[in-house]
Design an enzyme around this catalytic site. Structure first.
Site, PDB file in Angstrom:
ATOM      1  N   GLU A   1       3.385   1.757  13.595  1.00  0.00           N
ATOM      2  CA  GLU A   1       4.251   1.544  12.427  1.00  0.00           C
ATOM      3  C   GLU A   1       4.829   2.860  11.917  1.00  0.00           C
ATOM      4  O   GLU A   1       4.089   3.802  11.611  1.00  0.00           O
ATOM      5  CB  GLU A   1       3.497   0.841  11.297  1.00  0.00           C
ATOM      6  CG  GLU A   1       4.373   0.539  10.096  1.00  0.00           C
ATOM      7  CD  GLU A   1       3.819  -0.513   9.155  1.00  0.00           C
ATOM      8  OE1 GLU A   1       4.487  -0.801   8.146  1.00  0.00           O
ATOM      9  OE2 GLU A   1       2.732  -1.041   9.430  1.00  0.00           O
TER      10      GLU A   1
ATOM     11  N   GLU B   1      -6.395  -2.294  11.074  1.00  0.00           N
ATOM     12  CA  GLU B   1      -5.752  -1.011  10.774  1.00  0.00           C
ATOM     13  C   GLU B   1      -6.736   0.134  10.932  1.00  0.00           C
ATOM     14  O   GLU B   1      -7.887   0.046  10.517  1.00  0.00           O
ATOM     15  CB  GLU B   1      -5.198  -1.008   9.343  1.00  0.00           C
ATOM     16  CG  GLU B   1      -3.938  -1.816   9.169  1.00  0.00           C
ATOM     17  CD  GLU B   1      -3.293  -1.585   7.805  1.00  0.00           C
ATOM     18  OE1 GLU B   1      -3.603  -0.580   7.131  1.00  0.00           O
ATOM     19  OE2 GLU B   1      -2.456  -2.418   7.413  1.00  0.00           O
TER      20      GLU B   1
ATOM     21  N   ASP C   1      -4.233 -10.583  10.630  1.00  0.00           N
ATOM     22  CA  ASP C   1      -4.674  -9.339  10.013  1.00  0.00           C
ATOM     23  C   ASP C   1      -6.066  -9.481   9.416  1.00  0.00           C
ATOM     24  O   ASP C   1      -6.376 -10.498   8.786  1.00  0.00           O
ATOM     25  CB  ASP C   1      -3.719  -8.950   8.869  1.00  0.00           C
ATOM     26  CG  ASP C   1      -2.758  -7.853   9.268  1.00  0.00           C
ATOM     27  OD1 ASP C   1      -3.103  -7.039  10.129  1.00  0.00           O
ATOM     28  OD2 ASP C   1      -1.646  -7.810   8.705  1.00  0.00           O
TER      29      ASP C   1
ATOM     30  N   ASP D   1      -1.124  -9.471   6.415  1.00  0.00           N
ATOM     31  CA  ASP D   1      -1.470  -9.392   4.995  1.00  0.00           C
ATOM     32  C   ASP D   1      -0.234  -9.112   4.142  1.00  0.00           C
ATOM     33  O   ASP D   1      -0.333  -9.040   2.911  1.00  0.00           O
ATOM     34  CB  ASP D   1      -2.565  -8.360   4.740  1.00  0.00           C
ATOM     35  CG  ASP D   1      -2.243  -6.969   5.275  1.00  0.00           C
ATOM     36  OD1 ASP D   1      -1.086  -6.741   5.709  1.00  0.00           O
ATOM     37  OD2 ASP D   1      -3.139  -6.109   5.270  1.00  0.00           O
TER      38      ASP D   1
ATOM     39  N   LYS E   1      -6.060  -8.346  14.170  1.00  0.00           N
ATOM     40  CA  LYS E   1      -5.430  -7.028  14.064  1.00  0.00           C
ATOM     41  C   LYS E   1      -6.169  -6.204  13.025  1.00  0.00           C
ATOM     42  O   LYS E   1      -6.467  -6.700  11.930  1.00  0.00           O
ATOM     43  CB  LYS E   1      -3.954  -7.140  13.679  1.00  0.00           C
ATOM     44  CG  LYS E   1      -3.265  -5.754  13.656  1.00  0.00           C
ATOM     45  CD  LYS E   1      -1.772  -5.884  13.425  1.00  0.00           C
ATOM     46  CE  LYS E   1      -1.424  -6.052  11.976  1.00  0.00           C
ATOM     47  NZ  LYS E   1      -1.772  -4.872  11.132  1.00  0.00           N
TER      48      LYS E   1
END
Length: 289
Positions: free
Chosen positions: A182, A115, A83, A44, A113
């Site tokens: 990250e 988050e 994403d 993204d 993916k």
């Protein structure tokens, strides 16, 4: 049928470092498909690099599918991760699963993916993986939550270290084959890597991870302004492109472009200037509406 890549990549854990770069269009995908990089992330971050936004948050489900479809069409030998954009996993689990399947199916990607490690995300992953949808998790700094967390390095305190280790384990237990780490303190990222069977994909998290990922625009010097400290630029394409454009403009203005060899001629007729043509011949070349 595309090569089944995830089992092959997992065999590299603890043996050889792997690589991942972002890609958003046919130009990027074609270059990366010919390169030795192992994975492509349709992130993204296209909101920043392609759309000109100041964050990843405005990217929509339709936009991520559009860009991922282009990349998967042009990069047939790489594992393509996609994403799930902001807002696509903030509903109930049933809708989360429905939208995840839509992205996976319509994009042609090899994995999704996601988050975070909330209970909703974990339950969504538990539903998806038995269906054959590979999922990569993401902990540490999470750009989609930047308004709450701000930009920070994660894992500095003992409670944060324990939380990250627990989140990684929960994501693995839910069925993730990989996890992005990250901006996590080096030693903590290394400890997570050693404690899980998943591939750890690090960005700003030191040498101890299994896979290194960067934004392609940053690596190639296609962006301007302040770069994160973990970015190493291997080219300066923004400067090269700007110089090329200005050189072309100069050539046009000085009548050096296009040259005779860059113009199409009629091979069956010798060229005559307007001064050499008779009045009758000149009239034939004039077209009226």
């Amino acid at each position: 049928m595309k090569q089944i890549l995830i089992p092959k990549l997992l065999r590299h854990k603890g043996q050889e470092k792997l690589t991942c770069l972002t890609g958003y269009d046919a130009f990027h995908a074609t270059i990366l498909d010919e390169s030795s990089v192992d994975m492509i992330l349709v992130g993204d971050t296209l909101g920043l690099m392609v759309q000109g936004h100041d964050s990843t948050l405005p990217v929509t489900l339709e936009e991520i599918i559009y860009h991922a479809r282009i990349v998967t069409r042009c990069a047939t030998t790489k594992l393509v991760l996609v994403d799930m954009p902001f807002g696509s996993l903030q509903a109930d689990v049933a809708l989360n699963v429905e939208q995840s399947i839509r992205v996976f199916k319509d994009s042609g990607a090899g994995a999704l993916k996601m988050e975070g490690a909330t209970s909703e995300i974990l339950t969504t992953i538990r539903h998806l993986t038995p269906m054959g949808v590979p999922v990569c998790g993401h902990i540490g700094f999470q750009p989609q939550s930047v308004h709450l967390s701000g930009y920070k390095i994660d894992g500095k305190t003992l409670p944060d270290q324990q939380r990250l280790l627990e989140e990684a384990q929960r994501l693995q237990d839910a069925g993730c084959f990989a996890i992005v780490l990250e901006c996590i303190v080096d030693e903590v990222a290394k400890l997570i890597t050693q404690s899980v069977d998943m591939l750890t994909i690090g960005i700003g998290s030191g040498l101890g991870v299994d896979v290194q990922v960067l934004v392609l625009h940053d690596l190639l010097g296609m962006t301007t302004g302040r770069m994160p400290s973990f970015v190493r630029q291997y080219a300066q394409l923004q400067r090269t492109a700007l110089a090329a454009v200005n050189d072309w403009v100069d050539d046009v203005r000085s009548l050096n472009y296009p040259s005779l060899g860059e113009s199409y001629q009629n091979p069956n007729q010798s060229l005559k200037s307007s001064e050499e043509m008779s009045e009758k011949e000149l009239a034939k070349t004039v077209k009226f509406p």
